[in-house]
Design a protein around this motif. Structure first.
Motif, short mmCIF file in Angstrom:
data_model
loop_
_atom_site.label_atom_id
_atom_site.label_comp_id
_atom_site.label_asym_id
_atom_site.label_seq_id
_atom_site.Cartn_x
_atom_site.Cartn_y
_atom_site.Cartn_z
N SER A 292 0.81 -1.23 0.00
CA SER A 292 0.00 0.00 0.00
C SER A 292 0.84 1.28 0.00
O SER A 292 0.42 2.30 0.53
CB SER A 292 -0.95 -0.01 1.20
OG SER A 292 -0.25 -0.24 2.41
N GLY A 293 2.03 1.21 -0.60
CA GLY A 293 2.86 2.41 -0.69
C GLY A 293 2.58 3.26 -1.91
O GLY A 293 3.30 4.23 -2.18
N TYR A 294 1.51 2.93 -2.65
CA TYR A 294 1.22 3.61 -3.92
C TYR A 294 0.97 5.11 -3.81
O TYR A 294 1.24 5.83 -4.79
CB TYR A 294 0.01 2.94 -4.60
CG TYR A 294 -1.23 2.94 -3.74
CD1 TYR A 294 -2.06 4.04 -3.69
CD2 TYR A 294 -1.55 1.84 -2.96
CE1 TYR A 294 -3.18 4.04 -2.87
CE2 TYR A 294 -2.65 1.83 -2.15
CZ TYR A 294 -3.47 2.93 -2.11
OH TYR A 294 -4.58 2.95 -1.30
N PRO A 295 0.48 5.68 -2.68
CA PRO A 295 0.27 7.14 -2.67
C PRO A 295 1.55 7.93 -2.90
O PRO A 295 1.49 9.08 -3.35
CB PRO A 295 -0.30 7.41 -1.27
CG PRO A 295 -0.96 6.13 -0.87
CD PRO A 295 -0.05 5.07 -1.43
N LEU A 296 2.70 7.34 -2.62
CA LEU A 296 3.97 8.04 -2.80
C LEU A 296 4.66 7.64 -4.11
O LEU A 296 5.81 8.02 -4.35
CB LEU A 296 4.90 7.75 -1.62
CG LEU A 296 4.31 8.04 -0.24
CD1 LEU A 296 5.37 7.85 0.84
CD2 LEU A 296 3.71 9.45 -0.17
N GLY A 297 3.97 6.87 -4.95
CA GLY A 297 4.53 6.46 -6.23
C GLY A 297 3.48 6.44 -7.30
O GLY A 297 2.53 7.23 -7.30
N LEU A 298 3.63 5.49 -8.25
CA LEU A 298 2.68 5.33 -9.34
C LEU A 298 2.25 3.87 -9.44
O LEU A 298 2.96 2.97 -8.98
CB LEU A 298 3.32 5.73 -10.68
CG LEU A 298 3.72 7.19 -10.89
CD1 LEU A 298 4.35 7.36 -12.27
CD2 LEU A 298 2.53 8.12 -10.72
N MET A 299 1.06 3.64 -10.04
CA MET A 299 0.63 2.29 -10.39
C MET A 299 0.33 2.27 -11.89
O MET A 299 -0.45 3.09 -12.39
CB MET A 299 -0.61 1.87 -9.59
CG MET A 299 -0.30 1.39 -8.19
SD MET A 299 -1.52 0.24 -7.51
CE MET A 299 -2.93 1.32 -7.30
N LEU A 300 0.93 1.31 -12.59
CA LEU A 300 0.75 1.16 -14.02
C LEU A 300 0.32 -0.27 -14.34
O LEU A 300 0.78 -1.22 -13.71
CB LEU A 300 2.05 1.48 -14.78
CG LEU A 300 2.56 2.92 -14.71
CD1 LEU A 300 3.43 3.13 -13.48
CD2 LEU A 300 3.36 3.26 -15.96
N ASN A 301 -0.55 -0.41 -15.34
CA ASN A 301 -1.04 -1.75 -15.68
C ASN A 301 -0.14 -2.44 -16.70
O ASN A 301 0.92 -1.93 -17.07
CB ASN A 301 -2.50 -1.68 -16.15
CG ASN A 301 -2.66 -0.90 -17.45
OD1 ASN A 301 -1.70 -0.68 -18.20
ND2 ASN A 301 -3.88 -0.49 -17.73
N ALA A 302 -0.57 -3.59 -17.18
CA ALA A 302 0.24 -4.38 -18.11
C ALA A 302 0.49 -3.66 -19.42
O ALA A 302 1.46 -3.96 -20.13
CB ALA A 302 -0.43 -5.73 -18.37
#
Length: 508
Positions: A292-302
């Motif tokens: 759950s560290g995504y607020p400080l980074g990014l999430m990208l799909n396939a």
């Protein structure tokens, strides 16, 4: 089975946090023969509560109010710690906001108004080892530990510590627990509960009791029920907790006329390690698969594209819905990405490192990334948007303990999917990525109950069925679509206490 060994004052179905609270409350209210039954073996005791981080959301008056019940804060630490009060109005507003106003307002009020008393009871009566959650809920800002997101309480050793405290309290109170004992039918006589039919040692047996409390969780561990209520894609979700929550309580209760309510298409689902087991949680690693560290980074799909606003809100208010978002992506997985400015201390994950974004994209192809160029373009466009915003808003400073407003949406350039807070460029190597999937925690649809008594309501009369109560994740109507982190354990305690006390009133 007959005689004294089959007759009880109250039977609780489920050995998790909610069931344990109900059984102890019933015992404390004067019932001498309280029995917990669970279909799981003894080594799986504790239900989903065992797999949690132990967070409890409650109304409180700030640091001074909760310091007396925590065990990990010395006077020096207290002087450098900030915990803002969390009011009844804020707690209610958070549940209603995240549920788009659909949550049963009376059920919500019952939870919120009794939350502080329930936490105090857990501390004093159950001896739950509460802590301030410095590792999950606070950031060090200007030399001070600042708590954020309306929540500060956790438990020592997470859910393991919580369930251990329950087991000790129940043992001391003389409450029996029978494992490997599934409930197969509720006994109803003259429109009132009269007991439970169980399977024990391979044989059916009737246990009599004037009160039965259902605390057996939702249907998240049943692939068939997930497909039926949530959709076919949910067959691919990973089970975060116990594999024994397969909707038994719903089947038992509706067979005797109980009413269903709530969001049967909704559930708590979070970012989960893509390499974690699929059909069960891990009793050793438990909650450590959460990513759950995504607020400080990014999430990208396939396909190399972002699909959520990672900075939409504090993690406490988004983590329970972003699992769904991941599941709906191509392949049902995604990649969380950071640069070297974010310290990522999680050791229970496969980390993919690279010196450049281009090299990182190349390595992620081996993990399922299908469009390397798009991945790089997405990061480049994001970085450009962040810099343009910063150029127009030079006075804003990055602060993870507040909604700092550092965004990607400037007058000159905006992304189709914004990052609303905590937006920093992903530009300083080395770069890190982890692969995540959807982990389902619990389902939101369940049984309709009376908010004041936790009595299960009849489908035909709308009134409580005599002697039949419910608590925990089996309660319907409380959460819709999303929920504020830490509310589940508190709700189990609040309605568990109500159920146990009402069972005692009825029996006595």
């Amino acid at each position: 089975m007959a005689g004294a060994d089959s007759s009880f004052d109250c039977i609780v179905v489920g050995s998790g946090n909610a069931g344990s609270c109900a059984a102890l409350a019933a015992s404390d209210a004067g019932l001498e023969r309280v029995l917990i039954i669970d279909k799981c073996p003894a080594e799986w005791a504790g239900g989903n509560g065992y797999f949690t981080a132990g967070a409890h959301r409650t109304v409180h008056g700030g640091l001074a109010d909760i310091l007396p019940i925590v065990h990990n804060v010395d006077p020096v630490q207290a002087q450098h710690t900030d915990v803002e009060p969390y009011t009844h109005e804020q707690f209610i507003a958070d549940i209603m906001r995240l549920g788009n106003g659909r949550s049963d307002p009376e059920l919500v009020r019952a939870l919120v108004n009794n939350s502080r008393a329930a936490v105090q009871w857990l501390s004093e009566r159950v001896h739950v080892p509460f802590t301030l959650s410095f590792n999950r809920q606070a950031y060090l800002v200007n030399g001070r530990q600042r708590f954020w997101g309306g929540m500060a309480l956790s438990t020592q050793d997470g859910g393991k510590g919580l369930i251990a405290a329950h087991h000790k309290a129940l043992q001391d109170a003389g409450v029996q627990t029978w494992f490997d004992t599934p409930a197969v039918e509720l006994v109803l006589e003259d429109d009132a509960i009269a007991g439970v039919i169980v399977r024990k040692a391979g044989k059916l047996a009737k246990l009599t009791a004037p009160a039965v409390i259902l605390a057996s969780g939702g249907y998240e561990a049943s692939t068939a029920l997930r497909a039926k209520y949530l959709g076919e894609q949910w067959v691919n979700a990973k089970v975060r907790g116990t594999p024994y929550n397969t909707g038994d309580g719903i089947a038992l209760a509706t067979a005797v006329g109980a009413a269903l309510t709530g969001d049967f298409a909704g559930c708590h689902s979070t970012c989960w390690d893509a390499n974690a087991p699929s059909d069960t949680g891990d009793r050793t690693l438990s909650n450590q698969f959460t990513k759950s560290g995504y607020p400080l980074g990014l999430m990208l799909n396939a396909h190399g594209r972002r699909f959520v606003d990672e900075g939409e809100d504090f993690r406490n208010y988004t983590y329970a819905k972003f699992g769904r978002a991941i599941l709906m992506q191509p392949g049902g997985y995604a990649f969380q990405v950071w640069d070297s400015r974010v310290e990522y201390a999680d050791d229970v994950v496969r980390k993919i490192w690279a010196d450049t974004v281009e090299q990182l994209a190349g390595k992620l192809e081996e993990e399922g990334l299908e469009n390397r160029c798009q991945f790089v373009d997405t990061v480049v466009s994001y970085n450009d948007a962040v810099r343009r915003f910063q150029a127009e808003n030079a006075s804003l400073r990055w602060d993870p303990a507040i909604k700092d407003g550092l965004s990607t949406q400037s007058n000159g350039f905006s992304l189709e999917i914004p990052k609303t807070n905590w937006a920093l460029p992903i530009e300083q190597g080395p770069f890190l990525a982890v692969k995540v999937a959807c982990g389902i925690t619990f389902t939101f649809g369940g049984l309709a109950i009376d908010p004041d008594t936790a009595g299960i309501l009849s489908e035909t009369t709308g009134k409580p069925i005599k002697g039949m109560y419910c608590t925990g994740e089996l309660v319907g109507g409380l959460f819709y679509s999303n929920y504020p982190g830490g509310s589940g354990l508190t709700a189990g305690a609040v309605f568990g206490r109500k159920a146990g006390e009402q069972a005692a009133k009825l029996t006595k």
